[in-house]
Design an enzyme around this catalytic site. Structure first.
Site, PDB file in Angstrom:
ATOM      1  N   SER A   8      26.663 -23.958 -24.191  1.00 40.91           N
ATOM      2  CA  SER A   8      26.491 -23.281 -22.898  1.00 40.91           C
ATOM      3  C   SER A   8      25.202 -23.766 -22.247  1.00 40.91           C
ATOM      4  O   SER A   8      24.697 -24.834 -22.610  1.00 40.91           O
ATOM      5  CB  SER A   8      26.481 -21.760 -23.098  1.00 40.91           C
ATOM      6  OG  SER A   8      26.602 -21.103 -21.856  1.00 40.91           O
ATOM      7  N   ASN A   9      24.671 -23.031 -21.305  1.00 37.37           N
ATOM      8  CA  ASN A   9      23.419 -23.411 -20.646  1.00 37.37           C
ATOM      9  C   ASN A   9      22.687 -22.153 -20.196  1.00 37.37           C
ATOM     10  O   ASN A   9      23.185 -21.038 -20.375  1.00 37.37           O
ATOM     11  CB  ASN A   9      23.707 -24.346 -19.463  1.00 37.37           C
ATOM     12  CG  ASN A   9      24.633 -23.690 -18.469  1.00 37.37           C
ATOM     13  OD1 ASN A   9      24.279 -22.736 -17.805  1.00 37.37           O
ATOM     14  ND2 ASN A   9      25.872 -24.193 -18.375  1.00 37.37           N
ATOM     15  N   ALA A  10      21.503 -22.358 -19.595  1.00 42.46           N
ATOM     16  CA  ALA A  10      20.600 -21.226 -19.305  1.00 42.46           C
ATOM     17  C   ALA A  10      20.852 -20.558 -17.956  1.00 42.46           C
ATOM     18  O   ALA A  10      20.016 -19.784 -17.495  1.00 42.46           O
ATOM     19  CB  ALA A  10      19.158 -21.710 -19.374  1.00 42.46           C
TER      20      ALA A  10
END
Ligand code: C5P
Length: 216
Positions: A26-28
């Protein structure tokens, strides 16, 4: 004179790409920008369909909330709601790749290095751009170098009407620096403004384009 009530379809937040029952890529992305956009559109009396991945930021009030996990879930929901949309804004930080296979059981360590095989996810806003009929389509471009040039290229490749170029410092922060770029070039450059103010400008410009392109 009051403007016509339109329907905004907004994607927001990160997506999650599971490799086993407990781990994912995923990512931030916090979902703040998508939420600010939804609130700006809602404040102006428009209908909002908000398709969001698992974001830490609360969902906007007044919108129809559609929750998804993966990029492919998001793609399915965007295709489902697309026929109702007048303005589509892709603010989601969609995972470009997903694991080729998902293990039904938690992957155990084996004492040796291993390689994760990834396959590309569908480009959601790219699909919307190339299949649009009477919608204004807005994308984002998060770039670490040559932001304006790359964003402009992306705008034409994905057949968007507007693109917002920003840097990685925008992720999960309240303020952002960004360029809003249209098919004829730069519309606005903003330094360190709140996502709420930037959202207001993006909504305003997309409504202006909708009025220009589809006046009836
Ligand atoms: O190509 P890139 O990922 O930089 O493009 C960013 C824009 O495309 C954003 O608007 C993002 O929401 C959208 N996007 C998408 N589906 C993907 C990748 C990006 O809709 N698989």
């Amino acid at each position: 004179m009051r403007t016509k009530k339109l329907t905004f379809l907004i994607t927001s937040g990160p997506t999650r790409e599971y490799l086993d029952p407990v781990r994912y890529l995923s990512n931030a992305s916090s979902g703040k920008m998508g939420c600010a956009l939804a609130m700006a559109a809602h404040r102006q009396g428009h209908r909002v369909i908000f398709v969001t991945g698992p974001a830490v930021h609360a969902s906007p009030r007044g919108a129809r909330i559609v929750t998804v996990i993966s990029a492919r879930d998001m793609f399915r929901q965007v295709k489902k709601w697309l026929p109702q949309a007048d303005i589509v804004i892709g603010a989601a930080a969609v995972s470009d790749y997903r694991p080729r296979s998902v293990s039904a059981r938690k992957i155990k360590k084996s004492g040796v290095d291993c390689t994760l095989s990834l396959v590309e996810n569908p480009d959601i806003i790219g699909f919307v751009g190339t299949h649009k009929s009477r919608a204004v389509v807005v994308g984002f471009a998060l770039e670490t170098a040559d932001a304006t040039k790359r964003a402009q290229k992306k705008l034409f490749k994905k057949n968007l009407d507007l693109i917002v170029a920003n840097g990685p410092r925008s992720l999960d922060s309240a303020k952002t620096s960004a360029c809003i770029i249209g098919r004829n070039g730069l519309v606005a450059r903003r330094e360190k403004i709140t996502k709420s103010l930037l959202a207001g400008e993006i909504v305003h410009e997309s409504l202006r384009l909708h009025k220009n392109n589809f006046a009836d």
